[in-house]
Design an enzyme around this catalytic site. Structure first.
Site, PDB file in Angstrom:
ATOM      1  N   ASP A   3      45.467  45.559  44.555  1.00 14.50           N
ATOM      2  CA  ASP A   3      46.323  44.511  45.096  1.00 14.50           C
ATOM      3  C   ASP A   3      47.773  44.897  44.800  1.00 14.50           C
ATOM      4  O   ASP A   3      48.050  45.710  43.906  1.00 14.50           O
ATOM      5  CB  ASP A   3      45.961  43.187  44.416  1.00 14.50           C
ATOM      6  CG  ASP A   3      46.950  42.085  44.727  1.00 14.50           C
ATOM      7  OD1 ASP A   3      47.186  41.813  45.916  1.00 14.50           O
ATOM      8  OD2 ASP A   3      47.506  41.500  43.768  1.00 14.50           O
TER       9      ASP A   3
ATOM     10  N   ASP B 169      51.172  42.448  44.997  1.00 14.36           N
ATOM     11  CA  ASP B 169      51.966  41.455  44.266  1.00 14.36           C
ATOM     12  C   ASP B 169      51.190  40.895  43.078  1.00 14.36           C
ATOM     13  O   ASP B 169      50.065  40.432  43.210  1.00 14.36           O
ATOM     14  CB  ASP B 169      52.376  40.316  45.206  1.00 14.36           C
ATOM     15  CG  ASP B 169      53.265  40.817  46.330  1.00 14.36           C
ATOM     16  OD1 ASP B 169      54.448  41.083  46.070  1.00 14.36           O
ATOM     17  OD2 ASP B 169      52.757  40.975  47.458  1.00 14.36           O
TER      18      ASP B 169
ATOM     19  N   THR C 138      45.612  44.319  50.259  1.00 16.44           N
ATOM     20  CA  THR C 138      46.733  43.399  50.148  1.00 16.44           C
ATOM     21  C   THR C 138      46.720  42.335  51.238  1.00 16.44           C
ATOM     22  O   THR C 138      46.138  42.531  52.312  1.00 16.44           O
ATOM     23  CB  THR C 138      48.066  44.183  50.211  1.00 16.44           C
ATOM     24  OG1 THR C 138      49.166  43.277  50.132  1.00 16.44           O
ATOM     25  CG2 THR C 138      48.170  44.981  51.495  1.00 16.44           C
ATOM     26  N   GLY C 139      47.376  41.220  50.952  1.00 17.74           N
ATOM     27  CA  GLY C 139      47.604  40.207  51.968  1.00 17.74           C
ATOM     28  C   GLY C 139      48.818  40.499  52.818  1.00 17.74           C
ATOM     29  O   GLY C 139      49.072  39.797  53.799  1.00 17.74           O
TER      30      GLY C 139
ATOM     31  N   ASP D 151      44.853  39.782  41.050  1.00 15.58           N
ATOM     32  CA  ASP D 151      45.314  38.669  40.218  1.00 15.58           C
ATOM     33  C   ASP D 151      45.172  37.295  40.858  1.00 15.58           C
ATOM     34  O   ASP D 151      45.355  36.292  40.182  1.00 15.58           O
ATOM     35  CB  ASP D 151      46.791  38.875  39.840  1.00 15.58           C
ATOM     36  CG  ASP D 151      47.720  38.634  41.015  1.00 15.58           C
ATOM     37  OD1 ASP D 151      48.606  37.765  40.925  1.00 15.58           O
ATOM     38  OD2 ASP D 151      47.562  39.316  42.044  1.00 15.58           O
ATOM     39  N   SER D 152      44.865  37.224  42.159  1.00 19.24           N
ATOM     40  CA  SER D 152      44.855  35.929  42.845  1.00 19.24           C
ATOM     41  C   SER D 152      43.505  35.656  43.500  1.00 19.24           C
ATOM     42  O   SER D 152      42.626  36.517  43.536  1.00 19.24           O
ATOM     43  CB  SER D 152      45.978  35.878  43.886  1.00 19.24           C
ATOM     44  OG  SER D 152      47.243  35.945  43.254  1.00 19.24           O
TER      45      SER D 152
ATOM     46  N   ASN E  32      42.616  35.543  46.504  1.00 20.89           N
ATOM     47  CA  ASN E  32      42.230  36.452  47.584  1.00 20.89           C
ATOM     48  C   ASN E  32      41.661  37.769  47.068  1.00 20.89           C
ATOM     49  O   ASN E  32      41.120  38.558  47.853  1.00 20.89           O
ATOM     50  CB  ASN E  32      43.400  36.704  48.551  1.00 20.89           C
ATOM     51  CG  ASN E  32      44.620  37.326  47.889  1.00 20.89           C
ATOM     52  OD1 ASN E  32      44.648  37.567  46.681  1.00 20.89           O
ATOM     53  ND2 ASN E  32      45.649  37.572  48.677  1.00 20.89           N
TER      54      ASN E  32
END
Length: 246
Positions: free
Chosen positions: A9, A11, A43-44, A196-197, A199
């Protein structure tokens, strides 16, 4: 375990507070490459945001973009794409209009980013890849999330506690990583996934080794096999170092 791919990921994971990659992270990513491991980004963010990172890290592996809505062989070389349905996007805009003062949004389309300043006159004509709603009020965000979930039309996650991100049903970073594994000929059990999130949870659960950053949201830590130091403490580098030296 013979791990062959590290999925990162961006961010809150690979990037520090300045949105850059530390020298220590770069050092150990390159060490992983020399040891025969491939690196990918999951990544998003849209593909336009990752091109410079791909070049900086010398990544030669397919990429998981927009939370899995797209898989790219490399920037400029699209492998697959799964869009939101026009009907679901129209419903999202109806919801936003009834909560105009409390909610903000951004979205990624094939044509670029969309926010309140450049919404298409007919939202059903754009090719929507990802739609995010943002609120500084946790209770408001929870209520909106529950309402959208009741439609059973979208995959819902987040990249920060102040937002929720919507993708087409079944589209996650894990589904994107499965495509990447198929392309390069490995199994998900041979993947290290770090995030970390919310997603990141699907890929962390699906990977052979799922790692949550020390700064991760609590549900991410609960889903992970291992907790790394934070993104401000070169957590990615520490994980790679441990794997290579174990």
């Amino acid at each position: 375990m013979n791990y062959k791919l590290i999925a990162l990921d961006l961010d809150g994971t690979l990037l520090n507070k300045n949105k850059t990659i530390s020298a220590e992270n770069i050092k150990w990513i390159h060490a992983a490459g020399k040891a025969g491991m491939k690196i990918t980004l999951a990544t998003g963010r849209p593909i336009s945001d990752v091109t410079s990172i791909v070049e900086q890290l010398e990544i030669d592996c397919p990429l998981v973009i927009n939370n899995g809505s797209e898989v790219w062989h490399a920037p400029g070389d699209l492998h697959s794409r799964r869009e939101l349905s026009p009907h679901s996007v129209a419903k999202l805009f109806e919801l936003l209009e009834t909560n105009r003062e409390e909610l903000d949004f951004w979205a990624h389309t094939v044509g670029g980013r969309i926010n309140r300043t450049n919404v298409p006159a007919d939202v059903t004509t754009a090719q929507w890849l990802q739609f995010a709603i943002r609120s500084s009020d946790p209770e408001q965000l929870r209520t909106v999330r529950e309402r959208i979930a009741s439609w059973n039309m979208l995959e819902i996650s987040n990249s920060h506690v102040t937002n929720m991100e919507c993708n087409a049903p079944g589209v996650t970073k894990a589904s994107g990583l499965l495509e990447v594994c198929s392309i390069i000929g490995i199994e998900m059990s041979q993947v290290i996934a770090i995030g970390d999130s919310l997603n990141d949870i699907p890929m962390i659960r699906a990977a052979g080794l799922g790692v949550a950053m020390g700064n991760a949201q609590e549900p991410v830590k609960q889903a992970a096999d291992r907790i790394a130091p934070t993104n401000l403490e070169d957590g990615v580098a520490k994980v790679i170092e441990q794997v290579l030296l174990s």
